[in-house]
Design an enzyme around this catalytic site. Structure first.
Site, PDB file in Angstrom:
ATOM      1  N   GLN A   1     -34.594 -26.560 -62.829  1.00  0.00           N
ATOM      2  CA  GLN A   1     -33.701 -26.126 -61.757  1.00  0.00           C
ATOM      3  C   GLN A   1     -34.422 -26.136 -60.417  1.00  0.00           C
ATOM      4  OE1 GLN A   1     -30.636 -25.697 -61.750  1.00  0.00           O
ATOM      5  NE2 GLN A   1     -30.194 -24.605 -59.873  1.00  0.00           N
TER       6      GLN A   1
ATOM      7  N   HIS B   1     -34.306 -28.971 -57.619  1.00  0.00           N
ATOM      8  CA  HIS B   1     -33.246 -29.062 -56.618  1.00  0.00           C
ATOM      9  C   HIS B   1     -33.604 -28.192 -55.420  1.00  0.00           C
ATOM     10  CE1 HIS B   1     -30.446 -31.159 -59.266  1.00  0.00           C
ATOM     11  NE2 HIS B   1     -30.821 -30.347 -60.231  1.00  0.00           N
TER      12      HIS B   1
ATOM     13  N   GLU C   1     -22.957 -21.687 -61.477  1.00  0.00           N
ATOM     14  CA  GLU C   1     -22.574 -23.070 -61.770  1.00  0.00           C
ATOM     15  C   GLU C   1     -22.898 -23.402 -63.227  1.00  0.00           C
ATOM     16  OE1 GLU C   1     -23.602 -27.550 -60.077  1.00  0.00           O
ATOM     17  OE2 GLU C   1     -25.005 -25.900 -59.758  1.00  0.00           O
ATOM     18  N   HIS C   2     -24.141 -23.159 -63.640  1.00  0.00           N
ATOM     19  CA  HIS C   2     -24.581 -23.395 -65.020  1.00  0.00           C
ATOM     20  C   HIS C   2     -25.002 -22.061 -65.635  1.00  0.00           C
ATOM     21  CE1 HIS C   2     -25.703 -27.121 -62.754  1.00  0.00           C
ATOM     22  NE2 HIS C   2     -25.077 -27.692 -63.774  1.00  0.00           N
TER      23      HIS C   2
ATOM     24  N   ASP D   1     -25.892 -32.292 -67.146  1.00  0.00           N
ATOM     25  CA  ASP D   1     -26.091 -33.072 -65.919  1.00  0.00           C
ATOM     26  C   ASP D   1     -25.929 -34.563 -66.163  1.00  0.00           C
ATOM     27  OD1 ASP D   1     -26.572 -30.870 -64.361  1.00  0.00           O
ATOM     28  OD2 ASP D   1     -28.755 -30.983 -64.519  1.00  0.00           O
TER      29      ASP D   1
ATOM     30  N   HIS E   1      23.114 -22.329 -48.046  1.00  0.00           N
ATOM     31  CA  HIS E   1      22.597 -22.614 -49.385  1.00  0.00           C
ATOM     32  C   HIS E   1      23.691 -22.333 -50.424  1.00  0.00           C
ATOM     33  CE1 HIS E   1      18.743 -22.765 -47.421  1.00  0.00           C
ATOM     34  NE2 HIS E   1      18.090 -22.948 -48.576  1.00  0.00           N
TER      35      HIS E   1
END
Length: 408
Positions: free
Chosen positions: A255, A258, A306-307, A340, A399
């Site tokens: 991780q 990134h 996210e994960h 991924d 209407h």
């Protein structure tokens, strides 16, 4: 990594992390978008020179078939054969999620239903700044293809020589992407949203990007649809004293590749926390100590990562309590890297806590529905009274008249 306890006020900062954009970024992106809207290809060429440091001609904006064919000479050995395995995994997953149009009809003559139709044109952004995200090509193109999108345009920023990574070109070609353009950044998003002489406008823009790309997506939303506004990637691991620290350390280090990513271990084991801490020094990482695993689940739901990896002995017991996560990886042999690259579900996932209300990219992102309504005269007559009451309350008498005229 910093060890913090479940009572720490630092947890509030993690829960409330956000993709904050300064006024300068917002204004700068707005100027780029306005330039592209007004000056089209000329603006794209100007900003490509300014940001990507490469000068291109208008006819070079679109990647030629000759260049695409030549890319096959520059890819790593056996790339295509490996890619075919991955493509089948992704296709198998998304074929299961397709929706079919439907109809129901009752004895009174009321027919209701839904028509599902694919979007006409989709634009896909593939980043290539810190790394050429080859995997993002198939993780975005394949769900769109399975949904039935008519035309797909892919954009990606060029390198210093003016080229797009050959692996990106090869994947796009094998997946029959209709158009590829060497343009990136906020200017590329603007071109997809407004269209230029070279780039036709699209109906939806998907794909990750940096802060400028995401701000551009935010600003053009409404003119076109977007998938989501994504921030830096995130990983949360739930583990206990039975979890293998080598796996945890390896996944947290992965991780850390990134830029500005978030890496968190949640555990009720002090021994595991200290062992992992001794091997990692990432400034953007945390180890959260809890009293028990239920508390770990509660914290994970508040983070909405996210994960999420659940590396305990019986992950199925804990996953029942998970409400907020982009993708959930169960057991010691399911690292986030599998998601991924090869598992099948798209790795375009919600970040910054937006997993509370966003989902990962799917075929649903490329399909819209139209409601089908058909009444017989008998069925219409039956609902006249309730319709009249609502129309009267709202003061919309015409209407009501549009129904009454059918019985004169």
């Amino acid at each position: 990594m910093k060890i913090i306890r479940f009572t720490s006020k630092k947890l509030e900062k993690i829960y409330n992390r956000g993709f904050l954009k300064g006024a300068r970024i917002q204004e700068g992106v707005k100027k780029i978008i306005d330039d592209v809207r007004l000056f089209g290809d000329d603006a794209l060429i100007k900003y490509t020179k300014k940001f990507d440091k490469v000068k291109i001609l208008p006819r070079q904006l679109k990647v030629s078939q000759i260049e695409i064919s030549g890319a096959y000479q520059s890819i790593i050995p056996n790339f295509v054969s490996s890619l075919k395995i991955i493509i089948e995994n992704v296709n198998r997953f998304y074929r299961k999620t397709l929706r079919k149009s439907w109809r129901i009809k009752d004895a009174e003559g009321v027919l209701l239903g839904e028509n599902f139709t694919p979007l006409e044109r989709v634009g896909i952004y593939i980043p290539a700044g810190t790394a050429p995200l080859v995997s993002t090509v198939y993780m975005t193109v394949l769900p769109a293809k399975i949904a039935g999108v008519k035309r797909i345009a892919l954009i990606s920023p060029p390198d210093k020589l003016g080229f797009i990574n050959p692996h990106i070109l090869v994947v796009a070609d094998l997946l029959k992407v209709d158009e590829i353009y060497r343009v990136g950044g906020a200017q590329g998003i603007a071109a997809l949203a407004y269209g230029t002489k070279t780039l036709p406008r699209v109906d939806k823009i998907v794909g990750p990007g940096n802060i400028y790309v995401n701000e551009a997506k935010r600003q053009v939303f409404g003119l076109v649809d977007i998938d989501m506004i994504a921030g830096p990637t995130e990983l949360v691991i739930i583990a206990n004293r039975f979890s293998d620290p080598k796996f945890i350390i390896a996944d947290l280090l992965a991780q850390g590749e990134h830029a500005k990513g978030l890496a968190i271990l949640i555990t009720n084991s002090k021994g595991l926390a200290k062992e992992v801490q001794s091997e990692l020094t990432a400034s953007n990482g945390y180890i959260i100590l809890t009293k028990n695993l239920q508390q770990a689940v509660d914290i994970a739901n508040k983070i909405a990562p996210e994960h999420l990896e659940i590396l305990v002995q019986n992950p199925n017991r804990l996953v029942k309590g998970i409400r907020n996560a982009g993708a959930i990886f169960l057991g010691p042999y399911s690292p986030a890297a599998v998601g991924d690259y090869v598992a099948g579900p798209s790795h375009v996932l919600p970040t910054l806590g937006t997993a509370r209300f966003f989902s990962g990219l799917s075929v649903f992102d490329f399909v819209k529905s139209s409601h089908i309504i058909s009444y017989s005269k008998k069925a219409l007559e039956k609902i006249k009274d309730p319709l009249e009451k609502i129309a009267t309350i709202e003061g919309l008498n015409k209407h009501l008249d549009s129904v009454k005229v059918r019985f004169i």
